[in-house]
Design an enzyme around this catalytic site. Structure first.
Site, PDB file in Angstrom:
ATOM      1  N   HIS A 269       0.857  -1.181   0.000  1.00  0.00           N
ATOM      2  CA  HIS A 269       0.000   0.000   0.000  1.00  0.00           C
ATOM      3  C   HIS A 269       0.901   1.243   0.000  1.00  0.00           C
ATOM      4  O   HIS A 269       1.701   1.420   0.908  1.00  0.00           O
ATOM      5  CB  HIS A 269      -0.870  -0.060   1.247  1.00  0.00           C
ATOM      6  CG  HIS A 269      -1.922   0.988   1.308  1.00  0.00           C
ATOM      7  ND1 HIS A 269      -3.039   0.954   0.508  1.00  0.00           N
ATOM      8  CD2 HIS A 269      -2.035   2.097   2.061  1.00  0.00           C
ATOM      9  CE1 HIS A 269      -3.790   2.000   0.778  1.00  0.00           C
ATOM     10  NE2 HIS A 269      -3.213   2.713   1.715  1.00  0.00           N
ATOM     11  N   ASP A 271       0.507   5.111   0.109  1.00  0.00           N
ATOM     12  CA  ASP A 271      -0.362   6.281   0.201  1.00  0.00           C
ATOM     13  C   ASP A 271       0.172   7.326  -0.767  1.00  0.00           C
ATOM     14  O   ASP A 271       1.343   7.702  -0.701  1.00  0.00           O
ATOM     15  CB  ASP A 271      -0.415   6.783   1.638  1.00  0.00           C
ATOM     16  CG  ASP A 271      -1.281   5.859   2.497  1.00  0.00           C
ATOM     17  OD1 ASP A 271      -2.333   5.421   2.004  1.00  0.00           O
ATOM     18  OD2 ASP A 271      -0.893   5.561   3.635  1.00  0.00           O
ATOM     19  N   ASP A 381      -7.979   0.860   2.451  1.00  0.00           N
ATOM     20  CA  ASP A 381      -7.673   1.794   3.541  1.00  0.00           C
ATOM     21  C   ASP A 381      -8.577   3.026   3.581  1.00  0.00           C
ATOM     22  O   ASP A 381      -8.273   3.987   4.262  1.00  0.00           O
ATOM     23  CB  ASP A 381      -6.190   2.224   3.386  1.00  0.00           C
ATOM     24  CG  ASP A 381      -5.673   2.950   4.601  1.00  0.00           C
ATOM     25  OD1 ASP A 381      -6.170   2.676   5.699  1.00  0.00           O
ATOM     26  OD2 ASP A 381      -4.773   3.797   4.452  1.00  0.00           O
ATOM     27  N   HIS A 586      -7.207   9.122  -0.358  1.00  0.00           N
ATOM     28  CA  HIS A 586      -7.805   8.884   0.963  1.00  0.00           C
ATOM     29  C   HIS A 586      -7.026   9.384   2.185  1.00  0.00           C
ATOM     30  O   HIS A 586      -7.408   9.083   3.315  1.00  0.00           O
ATOM     31  CB  HIS A 586      -8.184   7.408   1.131  1.00  0.00           C
ATOM     32  CG  HIS A 586      -7.012   6.467   1.210  1.00  0.00           C
ATOM     33  ND1 HIS A 586      -6.668   5.626   0.173  1.00  0.00           N
ATOM     34  CD2 HIS A 586      -6.110   6.218   2.181  1.00  0.00           C
ATOM     35  CE1 HIS A 586      -5.610   4.909   0.530  1.00  0.00           C
ATOM     36  NE2 HIS A 586      -5.249   5.245   1.731  1.00  0.00           N
TER      37      HIS A 586
HETATM   38 ZN   LIG Z   1      -3.730   4.415   2.889  1.00  0.00          ZN
END
Ligand SMILES: [Zn+2]
Length: 1063
Positions: A269, A271, A381, A586
């Site tokens: 993941h 971000d 997430d 997000h």
């Molecule tokens: Zn995230």
């Protein structure tokens, strides 16, 4: 030889503790398993020689640029810094001749992130410095060293940030002055058999830790490690063979036929921005994905999934060589693009059209670059999931949904793992929330066992997904994880595990599990409720961008269809939508990133808004240029364009019309001339002059005998007391008082806002307990009618903040507007406005993407209570039989309704990860809109639209304008269905001159809408949101209206209908 019997069964806990010691790097490391791992290691000259070039400031330069700079020698222990700087290390490596025939690795740990580059500029692999769990220090130089190796040169791009940025705790604001120490750089050779034994023992230790004594496998595991410890001799390499023979006995026992099947998928993941800025993410992608390409080559059945088209596009732009390698592995089915959207977006704040664009841009990118669309919508997430997602997903070709975030709920446990998720319109998709409850699993036995134990639908389906790999800051699976997984694929005590494409899992479940339960409506996230409010400016800029782009696309499409002189700015519109979608990531739009990210997003929005305003101006000139358009000072009237799909009447303010000729009123606040734009046709044009207003019943502002400040028009009377509270609000048509006795509206409350941990993310339920009411320090009448009446209220807030409100009422509307400016300097406080209405209802209605959701106004159950703060788009509404009141907003999303009191959370003041979150000047608007009839019979949706989408205005010379052919015309109109909203008009994506029109049903009922257009089209079809035809429709000449054409659109509750008008 004498054999000493083992009595481990009589002292299992001693044996287990001894084993833990055997596995640790602590005081007995010279006789533990670690004593055998390294065969050889060298550091320093002549084997390792290091030089550095430090880039200026925070510059992240290219390889080509960096290697041309001057490098200076450094030693082990060198300090890199400060935070966010980049240092290029040139390593000259001489493999010693005694390493011949062995695999040789470079061990490089600068205590922060870095990338290994080849001397000819190929990014080879990412490294994660430091001693965290996610560390990755080794790079394989050669699998078999030659007898006489030439010197090798590698470059290491050292980035002065950790995997999670540079805060002093996970969400601590960045420390700008962090330095990172270079640990000894070594060339190492490891013993393969010792490594293999080590991985066996790690898996055994995890199994022993997870199982209990009532399992025979626990005893067998313990017996195995007991025997290994007996057979092992740190000074004798041959003992490793005996140990491996012992462990292989344990792993021989297979799991049963009916065992649970885990589908394992590697992921990292990343971000897209969070505790680091966007520019660092671009490098994180290259570091993480190059590492994974290496593992794909090394482990033949390994599969890795990565989401977010934006991240692939960055790779393509900044690392074309790496992108080509990724593409190759995508073709091989080993590297899996997933998700279908531009970024893994927030699903609370973005509008319906933003959702559409996320999929449109995402699926288009995946299809154009990799030949395939994504079937799985991937949001491990994101903080809660709108009830419209199933419909939007299906309209984009995605049938499957993945998340795990609801496992973070802090009040109720979500009751399902694998289920059919039914959306607002009845569309359903297959949803899976991995039972291991994480997307950063580490290939551990206990997590695989959790995949069985925590599976809540195992009676219907005996399969689950398992996402492993370091993540959030990237990284992904490690060699150790893959080694462990290879041992856990089929071993008694664990479920079966296989590397798989997520589609394989979903396709299997979809085909074989027919009895899955359903969950209806939104997947409300019982945490991070503060993200509806934090970083107010970002949310406002997002809303502005969404509606400004709507104007641009609609005006441009109409101008082109009319044959006006305009090149449709398709590429620029796409560029801007990509930027808007990017900021919907997000951690960006929810407000949970560091300050640097918002400096970036502010620049991005400035770019979007400026360019969109220019394009809007160009479209207006093309469309209305010959309709009397003139300089403001010469104007004698204004031309207005109504982009909504219903006729509307507004008071418009025309700034700069210096003469104000014939004006009934000049607004004091900004000296704008006010005029009534009456019954402007839907999707159409009207010329308005100041002299038309004579027959309007005036609005007035005055102070009554009780000292109340009164705003009154034909429809309502609003009275404010000396505190600035709305003490009375009467619907004059029904003589109905809307404020209960002793209560009020527009009550400013300053609450303590101290969450448990996640500062910017969470507004916790206890914030409701503690607040003070803020009273006005002064109220003055500003405008006294006849077209607009207004008062100004000044309110000191807390110790150091203040607010100024202009409250206004026009002559032609029931809507009471509150324009607010706040100078905000609080800490861990939040500001709310509260309105208590004399209305009783068990539910309040809130706008969501393309529709509404109802949520309780009471706290009967923990599920009701958990929704103590909820997300709303343009309005929240409280209605009973026959009457209701809506609270509209221009950029606020955090609402709550308890009993008859509805609040909007206006501002928060969290201090991490951004110390300065929302400090300083803030401006926003909200409004009260009372309506006869319940919500379903109201025009709340339309009014909220109008509050956000003003009439487009341009100054004109009345004489020329009146003669314009466009005067009074309507380009698009929707009739016969007051529940249907035309949301979007745009050019088709394929470059044809076709026009796309998007409508939706807003209230939750069927409709048979008639869509009429003045534009000349050759036909019309219904399409999905990727603009592909799904159904052909009839377009006919509209009855008795010249050249207009019309069609009937049958629409279902909350349905989104996309139409393609053929040029
Ligand atoms: Zn995230």
């Amino acid at each position: 030889m004498e054999t000493q019997m083992s009595y481990f069964q009589k002292h299992p806990d001693v044996t287990k503790s001894s084993f833990n010691t055997f596995m640790s790097k602590g005081q007995f490391k010279d006789v533990s398993i670690h004593a055998s791992i390294f065969e050889a290691r060298v550091t320093g000259s002549p084997n390792v020689e290091l030089e550095v070039y430090s880039a200026p400031e925070q510059e992240r330069m290219t390889f080509e640029h960096a290697v041309k700079q001057e490098f200076k020698p450094i030693e082990n222990g060198h300090s890199f810094g400060p935070s966010w700087t980049t240092h290029w290390v040139r390593a000259t490596l001489q493999i010693p001749s005694e390493f011949a025939g062995k695999e040789v690795r470079l061990l490089f740990n600068p205590s922060c992130e870095s990338m290994v580059w080849s001397a000819d500029g190929q990014p080879l692999q990412g490294l994660t410095g430091g001693d965290g769990n996610d560390r990755r220090h080794e790079f394989i130089l050669t699998s078999k060293a030659g007898a006489k190796e030439a010197k090798r040169i590698l470059y290491l791009e050292v980035a002065c940030n950790g995997m999670f940025g540079v805060g002093d705790y996970i969400i601590g604001p960045p420390d700008p002055n962090r330095y990172f120490t270079l640990q000894p750089v070594e060339l190492i050779v490891k013993r393969p058999k010792a490594c293999a034994l080590y991985h066996d023992l790690v898996v055994l230790s995890q199994i022993i830790d997870e199982l209990s004594k009532d399992s025979p496998r626990w005893w067998q595991g313990l017996s195995t490690v007991d025997k290994v410890m007996t057979a092992y001799d740190a000074t004798d390499e041959n003992s490793l063979d005996a140990c491996l023979a012992i462990t292989s006995e344990f792993f021989k026992a297979k799991t049963g036929d009916a065992a649970h099947q885990v589908y394992a998928i590697g992921n990292c993941h990343i971000d897209t921005a969070w505790l680091w800025p966007y520019d660092e993410t671009k490098r994180k992608i290259a570091r993480s994905w190059s590492t994974q390409l290496g593992l794909i080559e090394k482990y033949p059945d390994y599969m890795f999934a990565a989401s977010q088209a934006q991240q692939f596009e960055w790779l393509k732009e900044f690392y074309p060589g790496l992108f080509a390698r990724v593409k190759e592995q995508i073709k091989e089915g080993r590297f899996i693009p997933i998700g279908g959207t531009w970024v893994e977006m927030d699903c609370n704040i973005p509008s319906g059209e933003s959702f559409v664009r996320q999929f449109l841009l995402g699926q288009k990118f995946f299809e154009e670059n990799f030949g395939e669309r994504c079937k799985v919508f991937w949001l491990p997430d994101t903080f809660g999931y709108s009830s419209q997602l199933p419909q939007i997903m299906k309209l984009s070709g995605a049938e499957y949904f993945f998340t795990q975030k609801l496992s973070w709920n802090n009040i109720n446990k979500f009751p399902h793992t694998t289920f059919r998720w039914v959306g607002l319109d009845g569309s359903d998709v297959l949803c899976h929330m991995c039972p291991a409850e994480t997307y950063t699993a580490e290939a551990k036995a206990n997590q695989l066992i959790s995949s069985v134990k925590k599976h809540k639908d195992i009676g219907y389906t005996n399969e689950s997904l398992y996402l492993y790999g370091f993540g959030d800051g990237g990284g992904g699976p490690s060699e150790e994880m893959l080694e462990r997984l290879s041992r856990m694929k089929n071993v008694d005590a664990l479920p079966k595990v296989k590397h798989a494409h997520p589609n394989e899992f979903y396709d299997y479940v979809s085909k074989n599990s027919k009895d899955l339960v359903t969950w209806n409506g939104e997947l409300y996230f019982e945490l991070h409720r503060g993200t509806y409010t934090s970083q107010a400016k970002t949310k406002k800029q997002n809303r502005q961008s969404e509606y400004l782009l709507r104007d641009v696309e609609m005006l441009s499409a109409i101008a082109r269809s009319l044959g006006k002189d305009l090149v449709y700015p398709a590429a620029e519109i796409t560029r801007l939508w990509k930027l808007v979608c990017l900021n919907q990531f997000h951690d960006v739009i929810p407000g949970s990133s560091i300050e640097m990210v918002y400096e970036d997003s502010d620049k991005i929005y400035a770019d979007v808004l400026e360019s969109a305003r220019d394009m809007k101006e160009n479209a207006i000139v093309a469309l209305f240029g010959d309709s009397g358009m003139c300089a403001t000072e010469q104007a004698t009237g204004t031309l207005v364009f109504n982009s909504t799909s219903w006729p509307r009447t507004d008071v418009v303010a025309v700034p700069g019309m210096s003469q104000g000729l014939g004006a009934q009123q000049v607004r004091k606040q900004d000296q704008a001339t006010l005029m009534v734009a009456a019954s402007v046709p839907s999707g159409g044009v009207q010329i308005v002059s100041p002299v038309n207003d004579a027959n309007v019943v005036p609005v007035s502002a005055y102070c009554d005998s009780n000292g109340h400040f009164v705003l009154e028009n034909l429809y309502v009377t609003a009275k404010f007391n000396a505190s600035g509270h709305l003490a009375s609000f009467v619907d004059r048509r029904m003589e109905r008082e809307l404020i209960p006795k002793g209560r009020a509206g527009n009550v400013m409350r300053l609450h303590d806002d101290v969450p448990i941990f996640w500062d910017a993310w969470d507004i916790e339920i206890n914030h409701l307990h503690k607040f003070s009411v803020m009273d006005a320090s002064s109220i003055t009448i500003i405008d006294e009618g006849p077209l607009l009446a207004s008062i100004a209220i000044e309110i000191p807030v807390g110790k150091s903040s203040k607010m100024k409100q202009y409250v206004s009422l026009s002559a032609v509307s029931l809507r009471l507007d509150f324009d607010c400016d706040v100078d905000w300097h609080e800490s861990h406080k939040c500001l709310k406005t509260a309105f208590t209405w004399d209305i009783r209802s068990k539910f309040a209605t809130y706008e969501t993407q393309y529709g509404v959701v109802q949520r309780p106004t009471h706290r009967n159950t923990t599920w009701d209570m958990a929704k103590f703060e909820v997300c709303a788009h343009k309005f929240g509404d409280l209605s009973e039989f026959g009457y209701g009141v809506a609270l509209l907003n221009d950029s606020k999303y955090g609402y709550a309704t308890l009993d008859s009191t509805m609040t909007i959370t206006l501002l928060r003041s969290p201090k991490s990860p951004d110390t300065n979150c929302d400090m300083g000047h803030q401006s926003f608007r909200y409004a009260v809109y009372p309506h006869q009839g319940s919500f379903n019979e109201s025009r709340v949706v339309q009014e909220a639209y109008q509050f956000n989408v003003p009439l487009v205005q341009l100054p004109v010379d009345m004489q020329v304008a009146a003669a314009s052919e466009l005067q009074g015309s309507s380009f698009f109109a929707v009739s016969d269905a007051p529940n249907v909203v035309l949301d979007m008009v745009k050019a088709a994506e394929d470059g044809s001159h076709d026009v796309i029109v998007r409508l939706y049903e807003a209230y939750g009922g069927h409709g048979k809408a008639v869509l009429t257009t003045k534009l000349a089209f050759g036909g019309v079809a219904k399409t999905n949101i990727l603009e592909e035809q799904t159904e052909s429709l009839d377009l006919k000449a509209a009855a008795g209206s010249g050249k207009d054409q019309s069609m009937v659109v049958n629409i279902k509750p909350f349905e989104v209908v996309t139409l393609r008008f053929k040029a």
